[in-house]
Design an enzyme around this catalytic site. Structure first.
Site, PDB file in Angstrom:
ATOM      1  N   ASN A  72      -0.285   7.995  -5.167  1.00  0.00           N
ATOM      2  CA  ASN A  72       0.522   6.934  -5.769  1.00  0.00           C
ATOM      3  C   ASN A  72      -0.360   5.690  -5.928  1.00  0.00           C
ATOM      4  OD1 ASN A  72       0.380   6.183  -3.030  1.00  0.00           O
ATOM      5  ND2 ASN A  72       2.279   5.056  -3.196  1.00  0.00           N
TER       6      ASN A  72
ATOM      7  N   CYS B  85      -0.818   2.853  -4.553  1.00  0.00           N
ATOM      8  CA  CYS B  85      -1.391   2.180  -3.381  1.00  0.00           C
ATOM      9  C   CYS B  85      -2.155   3.128  -2.468  1.00  0.00           C
ATOM     10  CB  CYS B  85      -0.290   1.473  -2.601  1.00  0.00           C
ATOM     11  SG  CYS B  85       0.461   0.118  -3.534  1.00  0.00           S
TER      12      CYS B  85
ATOM     13  N   GLU C   6      -1.229   5.646  -0.386  1.00  0.00           N
ATOM     14  CA  GLU C   6      -0.729   6.184   0.884  1.00  0.00           C
ATOM     15  C   GLU C   6      -0.075   7.553   0.753  1.00  0.00           C
ATOM     16  OE1 GLU C   6       2.863   3.766  -0.571  1.00  0.00           O
ATOM     17  OE2 GLU C   6       0.689   3.646  -0.676  1.00  0.00           O
TER      18      GLU C   6
END
Length: 276
Positions: A10, A12, A14
């Protein structure tokens, strides 16, 4: 591992995801579990943290059923694996409240213990949900239990998975949490991060089109000032810009073995940090 191919993370970082994958994220505010902060008796209430983690797993699992998915492929992917991502925020602030430096062995050891307790509570909760509601549809006990992460779980959890299955294919993820840390956690430090600064000013756009400047203070810093006035900050107070890049990496190294997906991490360095 036996039922999907990961294509990307995704935005970001994580959550590694397959095509049409989506993750349903939630975070525990670690500062809420610190008893007797800034004293020699300071500690994490792990029993209470485990209870809240159990509720959080059930809540995130229910979100999957409540969601109206934009695309049928997303709905199918979510139903097949019931992927969730429980994590934490406020690690840096909580360590300061415990008197532990983020960039020291003691701080990393506490972070690893927090991640271990979170992992074990989340997996136990998902096993119980599987006993109550059924395992995720693509669950295959023999293949699932051969997964590299799963194989490292405590034997009691492995036995529970063998007997009852597990409700969610993935359970743990540490997101940046920037907005929720500010909005709901009294500006505790983001995700796995140390505080960027103890105080700073934030510009916010107003309804009339202008801007207004606000002072923003870290949760641990504010708590310490409330208790001890203008006394010098103890050694546990260390910001992102006061540590080496390697110390940021070492915190991820300490926590990642207990997280079944990934961690979003930023390495902040001062402008004059040596390139070498």
């Amino acid at each position: 591992w036996y039922a999907e191919t990961l294509r990307a993370t995704n935005p970001c970082g994580e959550q590694p995801l397959p095509p049409y994958g989506c993750c349903d994220l939630g975070s525990l505010d670690l500062t809420a579990f610190v008893d007797a902060p800034f004293t020699d008796a300071a500690d994490i209430d792990f029993e209470r943290m485990r209870k809240v983690a159990t509720i959080a797993v059930r809540m995130l699992d229910l979100v999957l059923d409540a969601t109206e998915w934009p695309l049928p492929q997303q709905a199918e992917e979510a139903r097949a694996k019931r992927r969730i991502g429980l994590g934490f925020l406020g690690l840096g602030s909580a360590l300061a409240m415990l008197g532990l430096r983020y960039d020291a062995d003691e701080g990393r050891a506490m972070a690893a213990r927090i991640a271990t307790e979170l992992r074990d509570a989340a997996y136990a909760a998902s096993i119980e949900l599987a006993r109550e509601k059924g395992a995720f549809p693509l669950f295959d006990a023999d293949k699932y239990l051969r997964g590299q992460f799963v194989a490292r779980l405590p034997q009691a959890l492995l036995d529970g998975i063998r007997a009852h299955g597990i409700r969610n294919s993935h359970l743990l993820s540490i997101a940046p949490t920037g907005t929720i840390s500010l909005a709901f956690a009294d500006n505790a430090s983001n995700g796995i991060e140390p505080p960027y600064s103890w105080t700073y000013r934030r510009r916010k756009r107003t309804a009339d089109g202008g801007t207004r400047s606000y002072e923003v203070c870290d949760h641990a810093w504010r708590r310490y000032r409330q208790l001890h006035g203008e006394a010098p900050l103890p050694p546990g107070f260390v910001t992102a810009l006061e540590m080496r890049a390697l110390d940021h990496l070492r915190m991820v190294e300490a926590v990642q073995p207990f997280i079944d997906t990934a961690i979003s991490k930023t390495v902040n360095v001062p402008e004059d940090y040596p390139y070498e």
